[in-house]
Design an enzyme around this catalytic site. Structure first.
Site, PDB file in Angstrom:
ATOM      1  N   GLY A  91     -81.145 -12.161  39.853  1.00 47.76           N
ATOM      2  CA  GLY A  91     -82.306 -11.477  39.296  1.00 47.76           C
ATOM      3  C   GLY A  91     -83.568 -11.587  40.122  1.00 47.76           C
ATOM      4  O   GLY A  91     -84.641 -11.178  39.666  1.00 47.76           O
ATOM      5  N   SER A  93     -86.304 -10.464  42.433  1.00 43.20           N
ATOM      6  CA  SER A  93     -86.782  -9.155  42.900  1.00 43.20           C
ATOM      7  C   SER A  93     -87.925  -9.277  43.900  1.00 43.20           C
ATOM      8  O   SER A  93     -88.215  -8.329  44.627  1.00 43.20           O
ATOM      9  CB  SER A  93     -87.224  -8.290  41.713  1.00 43.20           C
ATOM     10  OG  SER A  93     -88.294  -8.905  41.015  1.00 43.20           O
ATOM     11  N   HIS A  98     -91.013 -18.442  43.681  1.00 40.62           N
ATOM     12  CA  HIS A  98     -91.882 -18.472  42.502  1.00 40.62           C
ATOM     13  C   HIS A  98     -91.128 -19.099  41.348  1.00 40.62           C
ATOM     14  O   HIS A  98     -89.909 -18.974  41.233  1.00 40.62           O
ATOM     15  CB  HIS A  98     -92.373 -17.072  42.119  1.00 40.62           C
ATOM     16  CG  HIS A  98     -91.302 -16.033  41.983  1.00 40.62           C
ATOM     17  ND1 HIS A  98     -90.709 -15.431  43.054  1.00 40.62           N
ATOM     18  CD2 HIS A  98     -90.710 -15.500  40.885  1.00 40.62           C
ATOM     19  CE1 HIS A  98     -89.800 -14.563  42.637  1.00 40.62           C
ATOM     20  NE2 HIS A  98     -89.775 -14.592  41.319  1.00 40.62           N
ATOM     21  N   HIS A 100     -91.129 -19.042  37.284  1.00 38.68           N
ATOM     22  CA  HIS A 100     -91.587 -18.438  36.041  1.00 38.68           C
ATOM     23  C   HIS A 100     -91.821 -19.559  35.033  1.00 38.68           C
ATOM     24  O   HIS A 100     -90.986 -20.454  34.902  1.00 38.68           O
ATOM     25  CB  HIS A 100     -90.497 -17.531  35.438  1.00 38.68           C
ATOM     26  CG  HIS A 100     -90.099 -16.355  36.278  1.00 38.68           C
ATOM     27  ND1 HIS A 100     -90.543 -15.081  36.012  1.00 38.68           N
ATOM     28  CD2 HIS A 100     -89.274 -16.249  37.348  1.00 38.68           C
ATOM     29  CE1 HIS A 100     -90.002 -14.227  36.880  1.00 38.68           C
ATOM     30  NE2 HIS A 100     -89.224 -14.910  37.705  1.00 38.68           N
TER      31      HIS A 100
HETATM   32  P1  AMP Z   1     -88.111 -12.267  40.009  1.00 37.42           P
HETATM   33  O1  AMP Z   1     -87.541 -10.959  39.481  1.00 37.42           O
HETATM   34  O2  AMP Z   1     -87.483 -13.496  39.472  1.00 37.42           O
HETATM   35  O3  AMP Z   1     -88.136 -12.222  41.530  1.00 37.42           O
HETATM   36  O4  AMP Z   1     -89.605 -12.310  39.498  1.00 37.42           O
HETATM   37  C1  AMP Z   1     -90.604 -11.495  40.012  1.00 37.42           C
HETATM   38  C2  AMP Z   1     -91.623 -11.327  38.928  1.00 37.42           C
HETATM   39  O5  AMP Z   1     -92.796 -10.811  39.518  1.00 37.42           O
HETATM   40  C3  AMP Z   1     -91.219 -10.363  37.827  1.00 37.42           C
HETATM   41  O6  AMP Z   1     -91.217 -11.046  36.576  1.00 37.42           O
HETATM   42  C4  AMP Z   1     -92.289  -9.283  37.897  1.00 37.42           C
HETATM   43  O7  AMP Z   1     -92.664  -8.785  36.624  1.00 37.42           O
HETATM   44  C5  AMP Z   1     -93.424 -10.008  38.567  1.00 37.42           C
HETATM   45  N1  AMP Z   1     -94.355  -9.165  39.289  1.00 37.42           N
HETATM   46  C6  AMP Z   1     -94.083  -8.149  40.153  1.00 37.42           C
HETATM   47  N2  AMP Z   1     -95.208  -7.621  40.639  1.00 37.42           N
HETATM   48  C7  AMP Z   1     -96.236  -8.308  40.082  1.00 37.42           C
HETATM   49  C8  AMP Z   1     -97.656  -8.236  40.177  1.00 37.42           C
HETATM   50  N3  AMP Z   1     -98.281  -7.331  40.976  1.00 37.42           N
HETATM   51  N4  AMP Z   1     -98.403  -9.100  39.448  1.00 37.42           N
HETATM   52  C9  AMP Z   1     -97.803 -10.014  38.645  1.00 37.42           C
HETATM   53  N5  AMP Z   1     -96.462 -10.133  38.522  1.00 37.42           N
HETATM   54  C10 AMP Z   1     -95.688  -9.299  39.224  1.00 37.42           C
END
Ligand code: AMP
Length: 112
Positions: A91, A93, A98, A100
């Site tokens: 998951g 992206s 990072h 969460h």
């Molecule tokens: P992951 O999918 O685990 O890589 O988490 C990436 C996270 O970044 C997702 O939960 C997205 O909603 C979040 N995300 C993407 N772009 C932004 C943004 N510009 N500001 C804050 N969160 C973001």
């Protein structure tokens, strides 16, 4: 890294809703929250994911967890989940390390 979304957010080049910042990490609310409280904590230095953590950069990961504990206390989070996705199938992206931090609703186990 010049084309990395989270490097740009940490540098203030792309706006975000900041939760916390210090010399080596940055925390901000997720743009698509999956819980009533959902923020991300990232190193300012570009690290692609947990799979790129090694002896040379492990200190920032320990620091991030101390920051998470401090922020959780400050925000009054009694129960929360810390998640880091590694690789597309899990998951991930955004390919900048990072963590969460999710809180404020019942969570299921195992995660989907
Ligand atoms: P992951 O999918 O685990 O890589 O988490 C990436 C996270 O970044 C997702 O939960 C997205 O909603 C979040 N995300 C993407 N772009 C932004 C943004 N510009 N500001 C804050 N969160 C973001």
């Amino acid at each position: 890294m010049s084309d990395c979304l989270f490097c740009k957010i940490a540098a203030g080049e792309i706006p975000s809703k900041k939760v916390y910042e210090d010399e080596c990490c940055y925390a901000f609310y997720d743009i698509a929250p999956q819980a009533p409280t959902h923020f991300l904590v990232i190193p300012k230095a570009h690290i692609p994911s947990v799979s790129a953590v090694d002896e040379g950069n492990e200190a920032v990961v320990g620091h991030i967890f101390a920051v998470i504990a401090k922020l959780a206390k400050e925000l009054g989070l009694e129960s929360y989940r810390v998640v880091s996705n590694i690789g597309e199938q899990a998951g991930q992206s955004v390919f900048h390390l990072h963590f969460h931090v999710l809180s404020g609703r019942d969570m299921t186990w195992p995660p989907g």
